[in-house]
Design a protein around this motif. Structure first.
Motif, PDB file in Angstrom:
ATOM      1  N   HIS A 190       2.470  40.766  32.049  1.00  0.00           N
ATOM      2  CA  HIS A 190       3.532  39.832  32.440  1.00  0.00           C
ATOM      3  C   HIS A 190       4.549  40.600  33.268  1.00  0.00           C
ATOM      4  N   TYR A 232       8.682  40.239  34.551  1.00  0.00           N
ATOM      5  CA  TYR A 232       9.941  39.534  34.383  1.00  0.00           C
ATOM      6  C   TYR A 232      11.021  40.210  35.221  1.00  0.00           C
ATOM      7  N   ALA A 269      19.349  36.316  30.863  1.00  0.00           N
ATOM      8  CA  ALA A 269      18.079  36.474  30.158  1.00  0.00           C
ATOM      9  C   ALA A 269      16.972  36.845  31.139  1.00  0.00           C
ATOM     10  N   PRO A 270      15.927  37.506  30.681  1.00  0.00           N
ATOM     11  CA  PRO A 270      14.766  37.773  31.552  1.00  0.00           C
ATOM     12  C   PRO A 270      14.152  36.457  32.028  1.00  0.00           C
ATOM     13  N   PHE A 296      10.712  34.786  33.746  1.00  0.00           N
ATOM     14  CA  PHE A 296       9.289  34.992  33.977  1.00  0.00           C
ATOM     15  C   PHE A 296       8.964  34.909  35.468  1.00  0.00           C
ATOM     16  N   ILE A 308       2.077  36.080  35.399  1.00  0.00           N
ATOM     17  CA  ILE A 308       1.200  36.691  34.411  1.00  0.00           C
ATOM     18  C   ILE A 308      -0.149  36.932  35.069  1.00  0.00           C
ATOM     19  N   ASN A 346       0.753  42.314  26.516  1.00  0.00           N
ATOM     20  CA  ASN A 346       0.560  41.497  25.339  1.00  0.00           C
ATOM     21  C   ASN A 346      -0.358  42.244  24.377  1.00  0.00           C
ATOM     22  N   LEU A 383       4.691  40.945  22.722  1.00  0.00           N
ATOM     23  CA  LEU A 383       4.933  41.251  24.127  1.00  0.00           C
ATOM     24  C   LEU A 383       5.800  42.491  24.171  1.00  0.00           C
ATOM     25  N   TYR A 403      13.756  39.131  20.147  1.00  0.00           N
ATOM     26  CA  TYR A 403      13.886  40.457  20.728  1.00  0.00           C
ATOM     27  C   TYR A 403      15.325  40.944  20.561  1.00  0.00           C
ATOM     28  N   PHE A 449      10.704  44.068  20.775  1.00  0.00           N
ATOM     29  CA  PHE A 449      10.121  42.991  19.982  1.00  0.00           C
ATOM     30  C   PHE A 449      10.487  43.133  18.512  1.00  0.00           C
ATOM     31  N   GLN A 453       7.381  37.563  15.729  1.00  0.00           N
ATOM     32  CA  GLN A 453       6.947  36.306  16.323  1.00  0.00           C
ATOM     33  C   GLN A 453       6.580  35.321  15.218  1.00  0.00           C
ATOM     34  N   LEU A 463      17.621  38.058  21.886  1.00  0.00           N
ATOM     35  CA  LEU A 463      16.961  37.079  22.736  1.00  0.00           C
ATOM     36  C   LEU A 463      15.859  36.366  21.969  1.00  0.00           C
ATOM     37  N   GLY A 468       1.159  31.172  21.792  1.00  0.00           N
ATOM     38  CA  GLY A 468       1.777  32.434  22.146  1.00  0.00           C
ATOM     39  C   GLY A 468       1.078  33.199  23.255  1.00  0.00           C
ATOM     40  N   ARG A 469       0.064  32.612  23.854  1.00  0.00           N
ATOM     41  CA  ARG A 469      -0.671  33.338  24.889  1.00  0.00           C
ATOM     42  C   ARG A 469      -0.086  33.135  26.278  1.00  0.00           C
ATOM     43  N   GLY A 470       0.743  32.109  26.415  1.00  0.00           N
ATOM     44  CA  GLY A 470       1.276  31.813  27.740  1.00  0.00           C
ATOM     45  C   GLY A 470       2.523  32.603  28.048  1.00  0.00           C
ATOM     46  N   GLU A 471       3.103  32.294  29.205  1.00  0.00           N
ATOM     47  CA  GLU A 471       4.318  32.999  29.582  1.00  0.00           C
ATOM     48  C   GLU A 471       5.444  32.683  28.605  1.00  0.00           C
ATOM     49  N   ALA A 472       6.352  33.633  28.446  1.00  0.00           N
ATOM     50  CA  ALA A 472       7.474  33.475  27.532  1.00  0.00           C
ATOM     51  C   ALA A 472       8.710  33.053  28.318  1.00  0.00           C
ATOM     52  N   PHE A 493      12.762  32.656  28.061  1.00  0.00           N
ATOM     53  CA  PHE A 493      13.836  33.206  27.252  1.00  0.00           C
ATOM     54  C   PHE A 493      15.075  32.321  27.242  1.00  0.00           C
ATOM     55  N   GLY A 494      15.751  32.342  26.111  1.00  0.00           N
ATOM     56  CA  GLY A 494      17.080  31.747  26.030  1.00  0.00           C
ATOM     57  C   GLY A 494      18.105  32.724  26.580  1.00  0.00           C
TER      58      GLY A 494
END
Lengths: 108, 113
Positions: free
Chosen positions: A32, A34, A41-42, A44, A47, A91, A96, B35, B45, B48, B90, B98-102, B104-105
């Motif tokens: 990934h 970022y 915040a980071p 995206f 990927i 990952n 992550l 995080y 990390f 999760q 964060l 959980g496999r896709g892009e993350a 963030f707030g």
């Protein structure tokens, strides 16, 4: 152990290109990327899921070489908005793990 | 779409106290990760959550605990706060187990004095 990024910092003039590298000591199954601006915040970027895969996002693209356990982020014709800290992330079984980070500054 | 929302945005606590941080994931996301980001460092990390269970954990002591609710929102609890716990916390949500892009707030800035 986190991925190691190089360089640690880059200073560019608007319009110049840059490459950011990410190396892992572990086998990479996905990478990934970022970008994080100061105080935010980071965000995206992309990927990469397959070995040798290249993806693009506007003038930002990336490659992924799973055999070398490396990924590279390419920023073409940089814009002021590209400034920030770039992190690669690997990952690891639902974790992550972020890389050491590369701080990019673009000046007019 | 509201995206990932965290509350509060800022918090000041005294050493030894306990704190609870909250996170609402992006609509459609079922996985929440937490995080810790110290000043000048990358996000580290913590753990999760998926299907209300802690699925994976980083190198953080048991003082750090969490919870995920049936609506996928999550809480991070830190007990016996230390000065070194001061950081930006964060929350990130992702879909596809959980496999896709993350995503963030904006984070919660915790200061321990």
């Amino acid at each position: 152990q986190q991925p190691v990024q190089s360089p640690q910092a880059v200073i560019l003039r608007e319009g110049e290109d840059a490459v950011i590298n990410c190396s892992s000591s572990k086998a990479l199954y996905s990478v990934h990327w970022y970008r994080q601006k100061h105080g935010e915040a980071p965000v995206f970027l992309m990927i990469l899921l397959k070995g040798g895969e290249q993806k693009g996002h506007d003038k930002i693209s990336a490659s992924f070489n799973e055999k070398k356990q490396q990924s590279s982020l390419y920023l073409t014709a940089s814009q002021l908005s590209y400034s920030g800290t770039y992190f690669c992330g690997e990952n690891q079984a639902h974790k992550l793990i972020f890389g050491t980070g590369t701080r990019l500054q673009v000046f007019p | 779409d509201a995206g990932v929302t965290q509350s509060p945005t800022h918090l000041i606590k005294t050493r030894g106290q306990q704190v609870t941080l909250r996170c609402s994931p992006k609509s459609g996301h079922d996985t929440v990760s937490w995080y810790q980001q110290a000043l000048g460092q990358g996000p580290q990390f913590i753990f999760q959550y998926y299907e209300e269970e802690e699925r994976q954990r980083g190198n953080f002591p048991d003082r750090f605990s969490g919870h995920q609710f049936p609506n996928y929102s999550s809480e991070l609890n830190v007990n016996a706060l230390l000065l070194g716990d001061s950081a930006l916390y964060l929350c990130a949500s992702s879909g596809g187990q959980g496999r896709g892009e993350a995503f963030f707030g904006q984070g919660t800035r915790l200061t321990v004095v």
